[in-house]
Motif scaffolding. Structure first.
Motif, PDB file in Angstrom:
ATOM      1  N   TYR A 290       0.768  -1.293  -0.024  1.00  0.00           N
ATOM      2  CA  TYR A 290      -0.134   0.015  -0.011  1.00  0.00           C
ATOM      3  C   TYR A 290       0.851   1.271  -0.110  1.00  0.00           C
ATOM      4  O   TYR A 290       0.325   2.503  -0.316  1.00  0.00           O
ATOM      5  CB  TYR A 290      -1.060  -0.031   1.158  1.00  0.00           C
ATOM      6  N   ASN A 291       2.022   1.173   0.103  1.00  0.00           N
ATOM      7  CA  ASN A 291       2.957   2.182   0.166  1.00  0.00           C
ATOM      8  C   ASN A 291       3.799   2.445  -1.374  1.00  0.00           C
ATOM      9  O   ASN A 291       4.826   2.940  -1.263  1.00  0.00           O
ATOM     10  CB  ASN A 291       3.923   2.226   1.186  1.00  0.00           C
ATOM     11  N   GLU A 292       3.662   1.402  -2.002  1.00  0.00           N
ATOM     12  CA  GLU A 292       4.394   1.054  -3.104  1.00  0.00           C
ATOM     13  C   GLU A 292       4.377   2.547  -4.230  1.00  0.00           C
ATOM     14  O   GLU A 292       5.251   2.808  -5.120  1.00  0.00           O
ATOM     15  CB  GLU A 292       4.081  -0.058  -3.971  1.00  0.00           C
ATOM     16  N   ASN A 293       3.466   3.421  -4.053  1.00  0.00           N
ATOM     17  CA  ASN A 293       3.560   4.675  -4.861  1.00  0.00           C
ATOM     18  C   ASN A 293       3.986   5.598  -4.167  1.00  0.00           C
ATOM     19  O   ASN A 293       3.547   6.869  -4.476  1.00  0.00           O
ATOM     20  CB  ASN A 293       1.939   4.720  -5.516  1.00  0.00           C
ATOM     21  N   CYS A 294       4.365   5.688  -3.031  1.00  0.00           N
ATOM     22  CA  CYS A 294       4.850   6.960  -2.088  1.00  0.00           C
ATOM     23  C   CYS A 294       5.861   7.469  -2.896  1.00  0.00           C
ATOM     24  O   CYS A 294       6.548   7.014  -3.926  1.00  0.00           O
ATOM     25  CB  CYS A 294       5.221   6.469  -0.790  1.00  0.00           C
ATOM     26  N   PRO A 295       6.131   8.862  -2.719  1.00  0.00           N
ATOM     27  CA  PRO A 295       7.128   9.729  -3.251  1.00  0.00           C
ATOM     28  C   PRO A 295       8.730   9.165  -3.274  1.00  0.00           C
ATOM     29  O   PRO A 295       9.420   9.613  -3.855  1.00  0.00           O
ATOM     30  CB  PRO A 295       7.152  11.213  -2.734  1.00  0.00           C
ATOM     31  N   GLU A 296       8.981   8.097  -2.303  1.00  0.00           N
ATOM     32  CA  GLU A 296      10.212   7.650  -2.199  1.00  0.00           C
ATOM     33  C   GLU A 296      10.620   6.685  -3.364  1.00  0.00           C
ATOM     34  O   GLU A 296      11.756   6.684  -3.752  1.00  0.00           O
ATOM     35  CB  GLU A 296      10.509   6.801  -0.995  1.00  0.00           C
ATOM     36  N   ILE A 297       9.579   6.207  -4.091  1.00  0.00           N
ATOM     37  CA  ILE A 297       9.806   5.235  -5.006  1.00  0.00           C
ATOM     38  C   ILE A 297       9.821   5.921  -6.230  1.00  0.00           C
ATOM     39  O   ILE A 297       8.805   6.319  -6.860  1.00  0.00           O
ATOM     40  CB  ILE A 297       8.463   4.151  -4.909  1.00  0.00           C
ATOM     41  N   ILE A 298      11.333   5.525  -6.978  1.00  0.00           N
ATOM     42  CA  ILE A 298      11.492   6.479  -8.117  1.00  0.00           C
ATOM     43  C   ILE A 298      11.119   5.703  -9.359  1.00  0.00           C
ATOM     44  O   ILE A 298      10.591   6.047 -10.534  1.00  0.00           O
ATOM     45  CB  ILE A 298      12.623   6.845  -8.360  1.00  0.00           C
ATOM     46  N   PHE A 299      11.293   3.925  -9.369  1.00  0.00           N
ATOM     47  CA  PHE A 299      10.914   3.335 -10.433  1.00  0.00           C
ATOM     48  C   PHE A 299      10.916   1.953  -9.733  1.00  0.00           C
ATOM     49  O   PHE A 299      11.835   1.548  -9.050  1.00  0.00           O
ATOM     50  CB  PHE A 299      11.954   3.370 -11.492  1.00  0.00           C
TER      51      PHE A 299
END
Length: 589
Positions: A290-299
Motif C-alpha cells: 500500500y506504500n509502493e506509490n509513495c514519493p520515495e519510489i522512483i521506479f
C-alpha cells in the motif's frame, strides 16, 4: 502501479512472441497482425511498450537473490531467477542461471528495438503536434528500458553484444561480437538523457511507467558505476583501461544528476525521516504494497492480482511455512545483525555472542541483546521470540500471532513459526513478508523497487565525496536515513575525511538496502572481496548460526582465480557455442 499491473501481459503477445526459444538473442517474431493495421495509434505503440516492461519484469524479478553473493544473506539452493547456490563457490555458479539472465536481458533489448523501430516511423509521419509528443514520450520509455537491460548486462559481464536495431536474422545475431563498455556507457547515458527530455514528470495516478526523474536517477547510477570502474579498475575485463581523470568526470556528472533528482522534484523518503514507532517503524511500512506509490519510489517493476498470473513471489522466498506455506529461500545471518548500530551511542554495538543459551548477556539467542538498536533491524530481521501473524495456506485467511524460536521451528506447536528450511542461521526475514490475506505465496501485489530516493541520497553522497569530500548537505542526507532508524546523527569523526565518510556511506547502504540486490554490485565496483573474505588460499569466512553452529564456509581455501570469478560472470557457454565470435571473460577461460 495500477495500470501496468493489469495490462502488461495483454495486447502484445502476438507481436512479441519468440521465433526460436533457444535462439541466442530471443528474436521477436514477425507480427501476426499486419504492421499497416497495427501501428496506427498511440494505443498500439503503448501496447507494444507494455511488452517491453513485461520483459524487464522477468529480468529484474528476483534481484534479492543477488544478496546471496554478499556476506550478509544465506541463499539456500536455487529458485526462480537464482544466480548461485548455498555452497558459495564460484564453480557452483556455472548453471542455467547465466543463460537465463543473459537471454532475459536481450529479450528486453529486442522488444525495445522492435517497438522503437515502428514508433519512430510513426513519429516521422505524424503531423499532429500533441500526438507526436505522446509518441516521443512512449519512444523514450523504450530507450529507458533498453538502457536498463544493457546496464544489467555490463554489470554482470562487462563487454557485451550491443546493437540498436531489429536484427535481420538468427545469422546476424550469431555473428555479433562484444562491444567494449567504454563504447556502450556513453550511448546509454545519451539514451537516458533523451528519455529525461521526453518523458513526463509523472502520469498522475497511472504509476509504474518510466518518468523524467527515473531516467535521471538511472543516468546518474550508470555514471557512478563507470566512475567506480575507472577509479578502482576491472582487471578481469580484458582490454578495459581505468582512467582516474575519467573517473572524476563521471563522479561529477553523477553528482549533478543526483542533485537534480533530490532537489528539483519535491521527493521525500517515506516519513521524511520520522522513524514511526518501535513496533511499527515507518521503514517496515515502506515495504508493504500500500506504500509502493509513495514519493520515495522512483521506479519499480510492478505486480498485481490475485489470479492474473502477474503476482510476485516475495512471500514464498522470504516467508516460512507459517506464512502461506512459504519456503524461506533466503535468510539473514548474524553478520548483518551486527551491522545495526546503537540508538544510544550511534555506533556499533559489541558483536553478539554465538551461544545456545537464551539468557546469556549479549547472546545472539537472548532477546534483550537486540534492545536499543537501529529500528530498521526491527523492520528487517526476526530473532528469537519475535512474532508475526500466520497466513493460511493459499493466502486467503489470516491467523493469530506466531513466535520465532530457532531450533523449535519443526512444527507450529505452542504457536511457534514453522520453518523447515535447511542450513538455518537462527534468523528469518521480516522485510517483504506480507501481513495481509488475499494473495497466495507466489501471487502477491507488492512492486519490487529498482530505484528509490534513499539509494539516490547514498549514491549522491558517494559521488560528491569522491569529488570534493564530505559536505554538510551529504551528511544531512545520511542523517535523515539514520533518523528513520531512530539513530542519532553521525558523530563528526565519521565524516572527518573522505575515507571516514565513505565508511559511513557504506554502512548506510548495507542496512538501508539489504535484500534489494545492491550489496554484491557494491562489493565488485569497490573491489572489496579480499577485504571481506581474506586472501587466496586462506580460511575465508565461516557463517555461523546464532547458537554457534556452522552454516557454511565462504571462500575457504579458495584460489585467487575464484576471487577473480567473483568479479565478472562467465559468458554462457551455450551462447558461445552458437556464436564463436563471443570471447570468454579472462577468469573463465
Amino acid at each position: 502501479m495500477k495500470h501496468l499491473k493489469y495490462i502488461a501481459l495483454t495486447g502484445v503477445a502476438a507481436l512479441l512472441s519468440t521465433s526460436c526459444v533457444d535462439n541466442l538473442l530471443d528474436q521477436p517474431a514477425r507480427t501476426e497482425v499486419s504492421s499497416d493495421l497495427f501501428w496506427t495509434s498511440t494505443d498500439d505503440a503503448l501496447s507494444s511498450t507494455y511488452g517491453v516492461y513485461n520483459a524487464l519484469r522477468t529480468l529484474y524479478a528476483t534481484d534479492y537473490y543477488y544478496d546471496g553473493h554478499g556476506e550478509f544473506q544465506d541463499t539456500r539452493g536455487k529458485s526462480i531467477g537464482s544466480i548461485g547456490n548455498g555452497n558459495w563457490r564460484p564453480a557452483g555458479w556455472v548453471t542455467s542461471g547465466f543463460s537465463s539472465m543473459w537471454n532475459n536481458a536481450y529479450t528486453v533489448v529486442n522488444r525495445a528495438n522492435y517497438t522503437i523501430q515502428y514508433v519512430e516511423q510513426m513519429i516521422e509521419n505524424e503531423r499532429d503536434a500533441s500526438t507526436k509528443a505522446s509518441l516521443e514520450a512512449i519512444n523514450a520509455e523504450c530507450y529507458f528500458l533498453r538502457a536498463l537491460a544493457y546496464f544489467r548486462l555490463i554489470q554482470n559481464w562487462g563487454d557485451a553484444p550491443y546493437y540498436r536495431h531489429v536484427l535481420a536474422s538468427d545469422a546476424e545475431a550469431c555473428s555479433l561480437t562484444r562491444t567494449p563498455i567504454a563504447t556502450i556507457v556513453p550511448d546509454l547515458i545519451n539514451d537516458l538523457q533523451y528519455a529525461y527530455e521526453k518523458l513526463p514528470e509523472s502520469y498522475g495516478s497511472n504509476y509504474g511507467r518510466a518518468t523524467q526523474v527515473a531516467a535521471l536517477a538511472f543516468k546518474g547510477k550508470i555514471e557512478l558505476y563507470f566512475a567506480s570502474w575507472n577509479k578502482n579498475g576491472w582487471p578481469e575485463l580484458e582490454g578495459f583501461e581505468p582512467n582516474a581523470t575519467t573517473a572524476q568526470e563521471y563522479y561529477a556528472a553523477a553528482a549533478t544528476d543526483f542533485s537534480k533528482v533530490i532537489n528539483d522534484y519535491g521527493l521525500t523518503i517515506l516519513g521524511d525521516g520520522d522513524p514511526g514507532t518501535y513496533e511499527t517503524p515507518i521503514y517496515w511500512e515502506l515495504f508493504q504494497y500500500y506504500n509502493e506509490n509513495c514519493p520515495e519510489i522512483i521506479f519499480s517493476i510492478t505486480y498485481g492480482g490475485p489470479n492474473l498470473s502477474q503476482g510476485e513471489s516475495l512471500l514464498r522466498d522470504f516467508g516460512t511455512r507459517t506464512t502461506a506455506n512459504a519456503q524461506c529461500w533466503v535468510m539473514p545471518n548474524v553478520r548483518l545483525v551486527n551491522r545495526y548500530q546503537s540508538t544510544i551511542t550511534g555506533d556499533f554495538c559489541d558483536e553478539l555472542t554465538l551461544t545456545d543459551g537464551t539468557t546469556v548477556p549479549n547472546g545472539a539467542r537472548n532477546p534483550d541483546s537486540y534492545l536499543n538498536r537501529d529500528w530498521r533491524m526491527k523492520s528487517t530481521v526476526m530473532w528469537d521470540y519475535e512474532s508475526y501473524k500466520k497466513i493460511e495456506t493459499g493466502g486467503l485467511e489470516m491467523g493469530g500471532d506466531y513466535i520465532w524460536v530457532f531450533k523449535e521451528a519443526s512444527s507450529e506447536d505452542n504457536n511457534h513459526i514453522k520453518n523447515d528450511a535447511s542450513s538455518q542461521t537462527g534468523y528469518i526475514y521480516r522485510k517483504w513478508v506480507r501481513q495481509e490475506a488475499g494473495w497466495d505465496r507466489t501471487d502477491g501485489p507488492q512492486d519490487i523497487y529498482l530505484m528509490r530516493l534513499a539509494d539516490v541520497y547514498l549514491m549522491y553522497a558517494e559521488a560528491v565525496n569522491e569529488t570534493t569530500g564530505p559536505t554538510t548537505e551529504c551528511v544531512n542526507l545520511l542523517n535523515k536515513l539514520r533518523s528513520r532508524g531512530n539513530l542519532p546523527a553521525l558523530a563528526p569523526e565519521k565524516y572527518a575525511s573522505k575515507e571516514a565518510f565513505f565508511d559511513a556511506i557504506e554502512q548506510e547502504r548495507i542496512v538501508e538496502l539489504t535484500t534489494e540486490g545492491q550489496r554484491p554490485f557494491d562489493i565488485r565496483r569497490w573491489r572489496k572481496a579480499h577485504e571481506i573474505w581474506g586472501e587466496a588460499n586462506g580460511q575465508g569466512q565461516t557463517v555461523y548460526a546464532t547458537d554457534g553452529s556452522r552454516v557454511r564456509d565462504e571462500f575457504k581455501n579458495a584460489a585467487e582465480l575464484d576471487f577473480q570469478k567473483y568479479y565478472i560472470y562467465q559468458i554462457p557457454e551455450s551462447e558461445r557455442n552458437r556464436n564463436p565470435n563471443l570471447t570468454q571473460n579472462i577468469p573463465w577461460r
